[in-house]
Design a protein around this motif. Structure first.
Motif, PDB file in Angstrom:
ATOM      1  N   VAL A  12      32.455  49.377  49.519  1.00 46.87           N
ATOM      2  CA  VAL A  12      32.672  47.985  49.130  1.00 46.87           C
ATOM      3  C   VAL A  12      34.169  47.745  49.037  1.00 46.87           C
ATOM      4  O   VAL A  12      34.900  48.507  48.383  1.00 46.87           O
ATOM      5  CB  VAL A  12      31.988  47.671  47.778  1.00 46.87           C
ATOM      6  N   ARG A  13      34.613  46.686  49.700  1.00 41.88           N
ATOM      7  CA  ARG A  13      36.020  46.297  49.672  1.00 41.88           C
ATOM      8  C   ARG A  13      36.100  44.895  49.061  1.00 41.88           C
ATOM      9  O   ARG A  13      35.350  43.997  49.445  1.00 41.88           O
ATOM     10  CB  ARG A  13      36.607  46.326  51.070  1.00 41.88           C
ATOM     11  N   THR A  14      37.016  44.729  48.126  1.00 39.90           N
ATOM     12  CA  THR A  14      37.197  43.467  47.414  1.00 39.90           C
ATOM     13  C   THR A  14      38.471  42.786  47.895  1.00 39.90           C
ATOM     14  O   THR A  14      39.520  43.414  47.958  1.00 39.90           O
ATOM     15  CB  THR A  14      37.321  43.733  45.899  1.00 39.90           C
ATOM     16  N   HIS A  15      38.360  41.503  48.236  1.00 42.95           N
ATOM     17  CA  HIS A  15      39.526  40.722  48.640  1.00 42.95           C
ATOM     18  C   HIS A  15      39.972  39.856  47.472  1.00 42.95           C
ATOM     19  O   HIS A  15      39.208  39.026  46.970  1.00 42.95           O
ATOM     20  CB  HIS A  15      39.186  39.828  49.837  1.00 42.95           C
ATOM     21  N   LEU A  16      41.219  40.074  47.045  1.00 46.05           N
ATOM     22  CA  LEU A  16      41.843  39.281  45.998  1.00 46.05           C
ATOM     23  C   LEU A  16      43.057  38.576  46.606  1.00 46.05           C
ATOM     24  O   LEU A  16      43.403  38.832  47.766  1.00 46.05           O
ATOM     25  CB  LEU A  16      42.310  40.181  44.843  1.00 46.05           C
ATOM     26  N   LEU A  17      43.700  37.721  45.845  1.00 45.36           N
ATOM     27  CA  LEU A  17      44.898  37.046  46.346  1.00 45.36           C
ATOM     28  C   LEU A  17      46.006  38.029  46.696  1.00 45.36           C
ATOM     29  O   LEU A  17      46.786  37.795  47.610  1.00 45.36           O
ATOM     30  CB  LEU A  17      45.409  36.034  45.313  1.00 45.36           C
ATOM     31  N   ASN A  18      46.075  39.139  45.973  1.00 39.97           N
ATOM     32  CA  ASN A  18      47.148  40.112  46.198  1.00 39.97           C
ATOM     33  C   ASN A  18      46.760  41.239  47.156  1.00 39.97           C
ATOM     34  O   ASN A  18      47.452  42.237  47.244  1.00 39.97           O
ATOM     35  CB  ASN A  18      47.631  40.696  44.870  1.00 39.97           C
ATOM     36  N   GLY A  19      45.654  41.094  47.885  1.00 47.95           N
ATOM     37  CA  GLY A  19      45.277  42.098  48.874  1.00 47.95           C
ATOM     38  C   GLY A  19      43.856  42.603  48.706  1.00 47.95           C
ATOM     39  O   GLY A  19      43.075  42.074  47.925  1.00 47.95           O
ATOM     40  N   CYS A  20      43.559  43.661  49.462  1.00 44.13           N
ATOM     41  CA  CYS A  20      42.226  44.270  49.467  1.00 44.13           C
ATOM     42  C   CYS A  20      42.233  45.529  48.619  1.00 44.13           C
ATOM     43  O   CYS A  20      43.217  46.269  48.604  1.00 44.13           O
ATOM     44  CB  CYS A  20      41.821  44.655  50.888  1.00 44.13           C
ATOM     45  N   LEU A  23      36.147  45.267  38.804  1.00 41.66           N
ATOM     46  CA  LEU A  23      35.568  44.297  39.725  1.00 41.66           C
ATOM     47  C   LEU A  23      34.779  43.232  38.973  1.00 41.66           C
ATOM     48  O   LEU A  23      34.940  42.031  39.225  1.00 41.66           O
ATOM     49  CB  LEU A  23      34.669  44.992  40.750  1.00 41.66           C
ATOM     50  N   ILE A  24      33.954  43.638  38.028  1.00 41.66           N
ATOM     51  CA  ILE A  24      33.157  42.684  37.249  1.00 41.66           C
ATOM     52  C   ILE A  24      34.069  41.753  36.457  1.00 41.66           C
ATOM     53  O   ILE A  24      33.849  40.542  36.412  1.00 41.66           O
ATOM     54  CB  ILE A  24      32.160  43.428  36.337  1.00 41.66           C
ATOM     55  N   LYS A  25      35.125  42.303  35.859  1.00 41.06           N
ATOM     56  CA  LYS A  25      36.069  41.485  35.087  1.00 41.06           C
ATOM     57  C   LYS A  25      36.745  40.455  35.994  1.00 41.06           C
ATOM     58  O   LYS A  25      36.811  39.264  35.658  1.00 41.06           O
ATOM     59  CB  LYS A  25      37.114  42.374  34.429  1.00 41.06           C
ATOM     60  N   LEU A  26      37.253  40.886  37.147  1.00 38.70           N
ATOM     61  CA  LEU A  26      37.933  39.971  38.059  1.00 38.70           C
ATOM     62  C   LEU A  26      36.971  38.919  38.617  1.00 38.70           C
ATOM     63  O   LEU A  26      37.345  37.757  38.780  1.00 38.70           O
ATOM     64  CB  LEU A  26      38.594  40.752  39.196  1.00 38.70           C
ATOM     65  N   ALA A  27      35.741  39.321  38.885  1.00 37.95           N
ATOM     66  CA  ALA A  27      34.751  38.368  39.391  1.00 37.95           C
ATOM     67  C   ALA A  27      34.421  37.328  38.328  1.00 37.95           C
ATOM     68  O   ALA A  27      34.276  36.142  38.635  1.00 37.95           O
ATOM     69  CB  ALA A  27      33.488  39.099  39.832  1.00 37.95           C
ATOM     70  N   SER A  28      34.335  37.740  37.069  1.00 39.62           N
ATOM     71  CA  SER A  28      34.036  36.788  35.994  1.00 39.62           C
ATOM     72  C   SER A  28      35.188  35.816  35.778  1.00 39.62           C
ATOM     73  O   SER A  28      34.981  34.703  35.300  1.00 39.62           O
ATOM     74  CB  SER A  28      33.697  37.516  34.701  1.00 39.62           C
ATOM     75  N   GLU A  29      36.398  36.220  36.146  1.00 40.45           N
ATOM     76  CA  GLU A  29      37.568  35.344  36.050  1.00 40.45           C
ATOM     77  C   GLU A  29      37.751  34.493  37.301  1.00 40.45           C
ATOM     78  O   GLU A  29      38.673  33.701  37.380  1.00 40.45           O
ATOM     79  CB  GLU A  29      38.826  36.185  35.809  1.00 40.45           C
ATOM     80  N   GLY A  30      36.887  34.684  38.295  1.00 43.49           N
ATOM     81  CA  GLY A  30      36.964  33.910  39.529  1.00 43.49           C
ATOM     82  C   GLY A  30      38.073  34.329  40.468  1.00 43.49           C
ATOM     83  O   GLY A  30      38.477  33.562  41.341  1.00 43.49           O
ATOM     84  N   MET A  63      40.180  50.269  42.501  1.00 39.09           N
ATOM     85  CA  MET A  63      39.496  49.396  41.584  1.00 39.09           C
ATOM     86  C   MET A  63      38.128  50.003  41.267  1.00 39.09           C
ATOM     87  O   MET A  63      37.420  50.416  42.164  1.00 39.09           O
ATOM     88  CB  MET A  63      39.338  48.021  42.236  1.00 39.09           C
ATOM     89  N   ASN A  64      37.796  50.044  39.993  1.00 36.33           N
ATOM     90  CA  ASN A  64      36.482  50.544  39.619  1.00 36.33           C
ATOM     91  C   ASN A  64      35.520  49.378  39.376  1.00 36.33           C
ATOM     92  O   ASN A  64      35.924  48.207  39.431  1.00 36.33           O
ATOM     93  CB  ASN A  64      36.570  51.483  38.404  1.00 36.33           C
ATOM     94  N   LEU A  65      34.267  49.683  39.100  1.00 42.02           N
ATOM     95  CA  LEU A  65      33.242  48.660  38.949  1.00 42.02           C
ATOM     96  C   LEU A  65      33.540  47.724  37.778  1.00 42.02           C
ATOM     97  O   LEU A  65      33.366  46.510  37.888  1.00 42.02           O
ATOM     98  CB  LEU A  65      31.866  49.308  38.790  1.00 42.02           C
ATOM     99  N   GLN A  66      34.018  48.259  36.656  1.00 39.93           N
ATOM    100  CA  GLN A  66      34.312  47.422  35.495  1.00 39.93           C
ATOM    101  C   GLN A  66      35.428  46.426  35.820  1.00 39.93           C
ATOM    102  O   GLN A  66      35.365  45.266  35.407  1.00 39.93           O
ATOM    103  CB  GLN A  66      34.697  48.279  34.281  1.00 39.93           C
ATOM    104  N   VAL A  95      37.986  37.007  42.600  1.00 38.17           N
ATOM    105  CA  VAL A  95      37.515  37.691  43.807  1.00 38.17           C
ATOM    106  C   VAL A  95      37.209  36.646  44.872  1.00 38.17           C
ATOM    107  O   VAL A  95      36.388  35.763  44.667  1.00 38.17           O
ATOM    108  CB  VAL A  95      36.264  38.546  43.509  1.00 38.17           C
ATOM    109  N   GLN A  96      37.899  36.741  45.995  1.00 36.60           N
ATOM    110  CA  GLN A  96      37.701  35.789  47.084  1.00 36.60           C
ATOM    111  C   GLN A  96      36.522  36.156  47.971  1.00 36.60           C
ATOM    112  O   GLN A  96      35.827  35.285  48.472  1.00 36.60           O
ATOM    113  CB  GLN A  96      38.963  35.697  47.941  1.00 36.60           C
ATOM    114  N   GLU A  97      36.322  37.457  48.198  1.00 37.40           N
ATOM    115  CA  GLU A  97      35.243  37.909  49.075  1.00 37.40           C
ATOM    116  C   GLU A  97      34.966  39.375  48.813  1.00 37.40           C
ATOM    117  O   GLU A  97      35.858  40.136  48.463  1.00 37.40           O
ATOM    118  CB  GLU A  97      35.636  37.710  50.548  1.00 37.40           C
ATOM    119  N   LEU A  98      33.715  39.753  49.020  1.00 30.88           N
ATOM    120  CA  LEU A  98      33.318  41.159  48.999  1.00 30.88           C
ATOM    121  C   LEU A  98      32.886  41.538  50.400  1.00 30.88           C
ATOM    122  O   LEU A  98      32.159  40.784  51.052  1.00 30.88           O
ATOM    123  CB  LEU A  98      32.153  41.387  48.037  1.00 30.88           C
TER     124      LEU A  98
END
Length: 105
Positions: A30-38, A6-13, A1-4, A15-18
């Motif tokens: 930086v590791r991003t936790h989404l519903l479908n994994g890290c 990450l920003i898109k997914l965060a704006s859509e709500g 996942m790139n920064l763009q 991202v569960q945790e960073l």
């Protein structure tokens, strides 16, 4: 996942945790936790993005949207002393501390 992404997914709500992982040698990832994994934050070449300080992390992630509310962020650090000594026989959990993206203070 790139920064763009990450920003898109965060704006859509989505991202569960960073997690900001503190690694040996003063490197942070930086590791991003989404519903479908890290997913690990990557550079333009698809390699894991290595950051040099928590200030660098904050500078990089300053464009994360505040609405919806920003996802919680934690600093994760493994306790190297416990791993080196090997005295404990149970699982060694990493230290997880709340980490503010807004300010170092």
């Amino acid at each position: 996942m790139n920064l763009q992404q990450l920003i898109k997914l965060a704006s859509e709500g989505q991202v569960q945790e960073l997690e900001v992982l503190s690694l040996e040698g003063g490197i942070y990832i930086v590791r991003t936790h989404l519903l479908n994994g890290c997913h690990t934050l990557q550079d333009a070449r698809g390699n894991t993005l290595h950051l040099r300080s928590t200030t660098h992390v904050r500078d990089l992630l300053r464009d994360l949207p505040a609405d919806p509310p920003a996802p919680p962020c934690v600093l994760v650090q493994h306790v190297v002393h416990d791993e080196m000594c090997g005295a404990r026989q149970d699982a060694i959990a990493p230290l997880r501390m709340p980490f503010s993206l807004a300010s170092a203070w």
